[in-house]
Enzyme design. Structure first.
Site, PDB file in Angstrom:
ATOM      1  N   ASP A  95      -7.918 -10.201   5.373  1.00 52.46           N
ATOM      2  CA  ASP A  95      -8.885  -9.157   5.716  1.00 52.46           C
ATOM      3  C   ASP A  95      -8.249  -7.898   6.297  1.00 52.46           C
ATOM      4  O   ASP A  95      -8.952  -7.085   6.898  1.00 52.46           O
ATOM      5  CB  ASP A  95      -9.929  -9.707   6.693  1.00 52.46           C
ATOM      6  CG  ASP A  95      -9.323 -10.114   8.026  1.00 52.46           C
ATOM      7  OD1 ASP A  95      -8.101 -10.305   8.085  1.00 52.46           O
ATOM      8  OD2 ASP A  95     -10.083 -10.229   9.001  1.00 52.46           O
ATOM      9  N   GLU A  96      -6.951  -7.713   6.120  1.00 50.19           N
ATOM     10  CA  GLU A  96      -6.303  -6.561   6.739  1.00 50.19           C
ATOM     11  C   GLU A  96      -5.069  -6.151   5.947  1.00 50.19           C
ATOM     12  O   GLU A  96      -4.345  -7.001   5.427  1.00 50.19           O
ATOM     13  CB  GLU A  96      -5.908  -6.918   8.173  1.00 50.19           C
ATOM     14  CG  GLU A  96      -5.465  -5.746   9.014  1.00 50.19           C
ATOM     15  CD  GLU A  96      -5.342  -6.139  10.487  1.00 50.19           C
ATOM     16  OE1 GLU A  96      -5.269  -5.241  11.323  1.00 50.19           O
ATOM     17  OE2 GLU A  96      -5.325  -7.347  10.790  1.00 50.19           O
TER      18      GLU A  96
END
Length: 348
Positions: A95-96
Site C-alpha cells: 500500500d505504499e
C-alpha cells in the site's frame, strides 16, 4: 493508501462502511489487527494491536479476515496508474511506494499536480483514497505523506524543510520507533529542533549506526535514489491459528500447508534460496526461530518442508501449545550471483 486493507473491505462490502472495522484478529480476542478503519482508529485501535486490546478500546469493533489475493490485485491496479506518470516506482509494501517524477511522462510540469492526478485516478477508478507527500527527497516525502491523513496532500518545498523538521515532534520522524522516541525524550529531545543540538558523534555514541541517520534526517539530507528494482532479501509466510495447536502432527500438517503456499510465492517471484527459517510463537507469546542453510537452492514445497521438519525436530516442543507458525526462505540465487560478480563483496 489510506487504511488500505480496511478501505478495500468497506468498498467491497457496503454493510461495513462507516463501521469500526479491524482486518485480522477475531472477536474472541485472539490474533492481531492487521489494519483498522478510520472509524476504529478514533477509539485508539491500531495495526499490530492484539484483538483483546482492540476490543477493550472499541467493544463494538467488527472483525473480518484478510483477503491478501484481493489486496495484491488492487495493488497491481494502483501501480498501473503510477506507471502512467513515471517508470521510477519503488514499492515499500502493498500500500505504499516512492515515485520519482523528475522525468514527467505526461508533461504536466508540476509534482503537486501529478500527485493530484494520481489521487483522483485512484479515487475515480478504484473507489479508494490515497495520501501523498511531495518533496525533494524520499525522507521528506515519506514524512509528508503521513502528515495529513486521510486523503491528504502535503508539499514541503526546499525553503520549508528546515523549519518543518525543527517543529516536528520526534515520534513523527520516519525511522524513529516507540522505544527510540522514549529514549530521546528522556534526553530532552521532543522535537527536531532539540535533536539538532546534538553532534553526529554524540548521536552515534548514544544510538549506534542509527545516530548517523538521525543526524542527517533532521537536516533534511537524503541522497537515496528511487530504486524500481529493490532486492528482495527474503520471502516468507506465516499463520496465526484460531485455536492453539497442541499435537506435533497438527503442527507439521500446518507447516506443510505453509510450504506449499511458499512454493507458489517463490514461483511468482522466480526465486530460489538456500536458507530456510522456521518461526514458532507459543501460546504465552514467546517465540523462537531456527534456520538452516543448504548447499543447494530450494524452491519446491517438498524440499523446503524437508528442511522444516529437521528444524522442527530440534525445537523443544514438549507440552507447549502453538499459536503461530511461519516459514521463510532467503539467500537467493540472484543475490549470491551478485556477490560473486562483485569483487568488492568477495571474501578470500
Amino acid at each position: 493508501m489510506d487504511a488500505f486493507y480496511a478501505s478495500v473491505e468497506q468498498r467491497d462490502f457496503p454493510e461495513l462502511r462507516d463501521k469500526a472495522l479491524a482486518v485480522g484478529g477475531s472477536p474472541d480476542g485472539r490474533g492481531v489487527v492487521a489494519t483498522a478503519s478510520y472509524e476504529a482508529r478514533k477509539f485508539g485501535v491500531r495495526s499490530a494491536m492484539s484483538s483483546r486490546q482492540a476490543l477493550q478500546r472499541c467493544p463494538h469493533l467488527l472483525f473480518t479476515r484478510p483477503r491478501f489475493d484481493v489486496y495484491r490485485e488492487v495493488c497491481n491496479q494502483i501501480r498501473a496508474i503510477f506507471k502512467r506518470y513515471t517508470d521510477l516506482i519503488e514499492p515499500l509494501s502493498l500500500d505504499e511506494a516512492y515515485l520519482d517524477v523528475t522525468e514527467d511522462k505526461q508533461g504536466i510540469g508540476s509534482a503537486i499536480e501529478i500527485a493530484k492526478a494520481i489521487k483522483t485516478a485512484i479515487r475515480d477508478e478504484l473507489g479508494l483514497t490515497a495520501s501523498a507527500g511531495v518533496s525533494v527527497n524520499k525522507f521528506i516525502a515519506k514524512i509528508a505523506s503521513d502528515y495529513q491523513k486521510q486523503d491528504g496532500l502535503t508539499f514541503i518545498g526546499p525553503s520549508k524543510i528546515i523549519s518543518f523538521l525543527e517543529q516536528l515532534p520526534i515520534d513523527k520522524f520516519f525511522g524513529v520507533g516507540k522505544v527510540t522516541a522514549e529514549k530521546m525524550k528522556s534526553m530532552g529531545i521532543h522535537t527536531g529542533r532539540e535533536l539538532k543540538q546534538f553532534t553526529e558523534d554524540e548521536l552515534i555514541r548514544r544510538f549506534g549506526k542509527s545516530g548517523k541517520f538521525f543526524y542527517h534526517m533532521v537536516r533534511g539530507e537524503d541522497s537515496r535514489p528511487v530504486k524500481p528494482n529493490r532486492i528482495v532479501k527474503s520471502i516468507g509466510i506465516e499463520d496465526t491459528f484460531e485455536t492453539d495447536l497442541k499435537e506435533e502432527q497438527e503442527m507439521l500438517k500446518e507447516l506443510n500447508v505453509l510450504c506449499e503456499k511458499l512454493e507458489k510465492r517463490l514461483e511468482g517471484k522466480a526465486k530460489q534460496g538456500r536458507t530456510v527459517t522456521l518461526k514458532i510463537k507459543f501460546a504465552d507469546f514467546t517465540q523462537i526461530t531456527r534456520s538452516k542453510t543448504s548447499m543447494f537452492y530450494l524452491n519446491t514445497a517438498e524440499d523446503i518442508f524437508r528442511q522444516v521438519i529437521e528444524l522442527f525436530s530440534k525445537a523443544d516442543m514438549e507440552n507447549k501449545k502453538v499459536r503461530l507458525l511461519g516459514v521463510t526462505i532467503s539467500n537467493f540465487y540472484d543475490a549470491d550471483l551478485e556477490k560473486l560478480n562483485n569483487p568488492q563483496l568477495r571474501l578470500f
